[in-house]
Design a protein around this motif. Structure first.
Motif, PDB file in Angstrom:
ATOM      1  N   ASP A 142       0.836  -1.207   0.000  1.00  0.00           N
ATOM      2  CA  ASP A 142       0.000   0.000   0.000  1.00  0.00           C
ATOM      3  C   ASP A 142       0.867   1.253   0.000  1.00  0.00           C
ATOM      4  N   PHE A 143       1.972   1.189   0.741  1.00  0.00           N
ATOM      5  CA  PHE A 143       2.889   2.330   0.765  1.00  0.00           C
ATOM      6  C   PHE A 143       3.367   2.615  -0.667  1.00  0.00           C
ATOM      7  N   ALA A 144       3.818   1.550  -1.346  1.00  0.00           N
ATOM      8  CA  ALA A 144       4.361   1.725  -2.706  1.00  0.00           C
ATOM      9  C   ALA A 144       3.269   2.208  -3.671  1.00  0.00           C
ATOM     10  N   LEU A 145       2.073   1.652  -3.544  1.00  0.00           N
ATOM     11  CA  LEU A 145       0.993   2.051  -4.466  1.00  0.00           C
ATOM     12  C   LEU A 145       0.614   3.515  -4.253  1.00  0.00           C
ATOM     13  N   ARG A 146       0.512   3.914  -2.977  1.00  0.00           N
ATOM     14  CA  ARG A 146       0.115   5.302  -2.701  1.00  0.00           C
ATOM     15  C   ARG A 146       1.245   6.284  -3.006  1.00  0.00           C
ATOM     16  N   LEU A 147       2.477   5.849  -2.754  1.00  0.00           N
ATOM     17  CA  LEU A 147       3.627   6.709  -3.082  1.00  0.00           C
ATOM     18  C   LEU A 147       3.641   6.992  -4.585  1.00  0.00           C
ATOM     19  N   LEU A 148       3.331   5.980  -5.354  1.00  0.00           N
ATOM     20  CA  LEU A 148       3.290   6.162  -6.812  1.00  0.00           C
ATOM     21  C   LEU A 148       2.123   7.076  -7.195  1.00  0.00           C
ATOM     22  N   GLU A 149       0.981   6.807  -6.627  1.00  0.00           N
ATOM     23  CA  GLU A 149      -0.220   7.559  -6.985  1.00  0.00           C
ATOM     24  C   GLU A 149      -0.112   9.023  -6.553  1.00  0.00           C
TER      25      GLU A 149
END
Ligand SMILES: Cc1ncc(COP(=O)(O)O)c(C=O)c1O
Length: 405
Positions: free
Chosen positions: A341-348
């Motif tokens: 989730d960290f990686a997905l939100r960091l990207l988004e």
């Protein structure tokens, strides 16, 4: 429509897929929509393949060196690889121990195929996700050993010994990866000697993934192969992929102990026939040609590592300073998000792509090491400009602070 059952074997259907690819695809989609993306998630160097390699490959093509080679590769390349590992790492390898394969991936697969299905294999955790996939394909059971951030991702020999003593199916191999992906850690010499002694004591192979062996970021530090201390037990896997920035040319190798030469001949014969002929000639040119271009690449990785380390240290992040390869793990555990989730939100939200730690951990979320891996994300610093790396890292720190607030 129901899928015909014969198309789906459990070893493929139940195999985990790469989380790095997931983020990579999302990042590319975002970039295709015209948004700015800082791609710190993938280990593909963006430096140029050296001119020597290009020239050597083109010359081979022009000379029509386009047919099958011997299964184990052309003599010139096997000799060049033996020379390189002997000169650079103090080994005593002869050319007939070298099997040329299409990339380190094939070398790892071959190494797994020397182990009977149903055996267990010790794998570093966090570790390269493809180890899990290959174990699934070759019918091996995974036994995870810990590389903890507090121990700078060096393995603990006592833990390795207790795993070797644990009840269960026979243990076929200890897999090690130094310099490591995703950690960037170079195992120290005592550790390598300790692993060699454990392998001897317990009669297990060492599969040594040394795909980053020539990317050492600190002066005076040396890559040590277990083949130096346990040559009869070590299956050494390497490749020219990363050092020479030729990941797509698929030139790798497996170095087997002398006593295993005969038994491993079938591996290439039955599967690949040979690595691509013209790329093998490119490989000879890489190893035998002028090294000045690639030496400059190491200096670039070092500079990039230093810039990222400076930013993370200034932001008071918990991380370890890598001394090999081009990866770095950062602890984001207090952000209150899973690493995915960290990686997905960091990207988004910030346009920064990183690989998430659980991808490098056990498949089972209940496994005790899963939670440890899930506290981490990996930055790859082998591509992009210094500015992109700096801004991407700063944004990661900023996002982390926002989540912790
Ligand atoms: C640890 C590790 N081993 C093996 C490989 C595969 O290397 P190759 O491209 O030579 O197959 C990689 C590629 O990223 C890697 O990181």
């Amino acid at each position: 429509m129901q899928r015909p059952a014969f198309l789906v074997a459990a070893r493929t259907a139940n195999n985990p897929r790469s989380g790095i690819r997931e983020i990579f695809t999302l990042a590319n989609d975002k970039a295709a929509r015209g948004e700015t993306v800082y791609k710190l998630m993938i280990g593909v160097p963006d430096v140029k393949t050296p001119d020597t390699v290009i020239d050597g490959t083109i010359a081979a093509l022009k000379e029509q060196k386009t047919q099958y080679t011997a299964n184990a590769g052309i003599a010139e390349l096997r000799e060049a690889i033996a020379r390189q590992v002997n000169n650079a790492h103090g080994l005593s390898v002869e050319a007939d121990q070298v099997i040329v394969v299409p990339g380190a991936m094939a070398g790892l697969l071959f190494a797994n195929l020397t182990i009977d299905p149903g055996n267990r294999i010790l794998v570093p955790t966090p570790g390269y996700p493809n180890y899990k996939m290959q174990a699934g394909l070759t019918g091996l059971e995974l036994l995870h050993y810990r590389l903890g951030i507090q121990n700078e991702f060096q393995p603990d020999l006592d833990e390795l010994e207790s795993l070797l003593d644990s009840a269960g199916a026979p243990i076929g191999a200890i897999l090690i990866n130094t310099p490591g992906n995703p950690t960037g850690t170079v195992f120290n010499e005592e550790t390598i000697i300790g692993i060699a002694r454990l392998a001897e004591k317990h009669g297990v192979r060492i599969i040594s993934d040394e795909v980053y062996k020539d990317i050492i970021l600190d002066a005076g530090l040396e890559h040590i192969s277990p083949a130096k201390y346990a040559p009869d037990l070590t299956l050494l896997v390497g490749a020219l992929s990363k050092k020479y920035s030729m990941t797509g040319m698929r030139v790798g190798f497996l170095i087997v102990p002398k006593h295993a030469i005969k038994d491993t001949e079938v591996l290439g014969e039955a599967t690949i026939s040979c690595a691509p002929s013209i790329c093998q000639w490119g490989g000879v040119a890489a190893l035998e040609g002028d090294q000045s271009q690639v030496e400059g690449y190491d200096a670039q990785y070092r500079q990039r590592r230093d810039a990222i380390v400076e930013i993370l240290a200034a932001a008071d992040m918990n991380f370890t300073r890598p001394n090999g390869a081009f990866y770095l793990m950062v602890d984001i555990g207090d952000a209150g998000l899973s690493s995915r989730d960290f990686a997905l939100r960091l990207l988004e939200e910030k346009g920064v792509g990183v690989a998430f730690g659980s991808d490098f951990g056990p498949i089972d979320p209940e496994h005790p090491l899963y939670a440890e891996c899930d506290r981490l994300v990996r930055i790859a610093f082998c591509s992009g400009s210094m500015d992109e790396l700096r801004v991407g890292t700063e944004r990661l720190c900023e996002f982390y602070r926002e989540q912790c607030a």
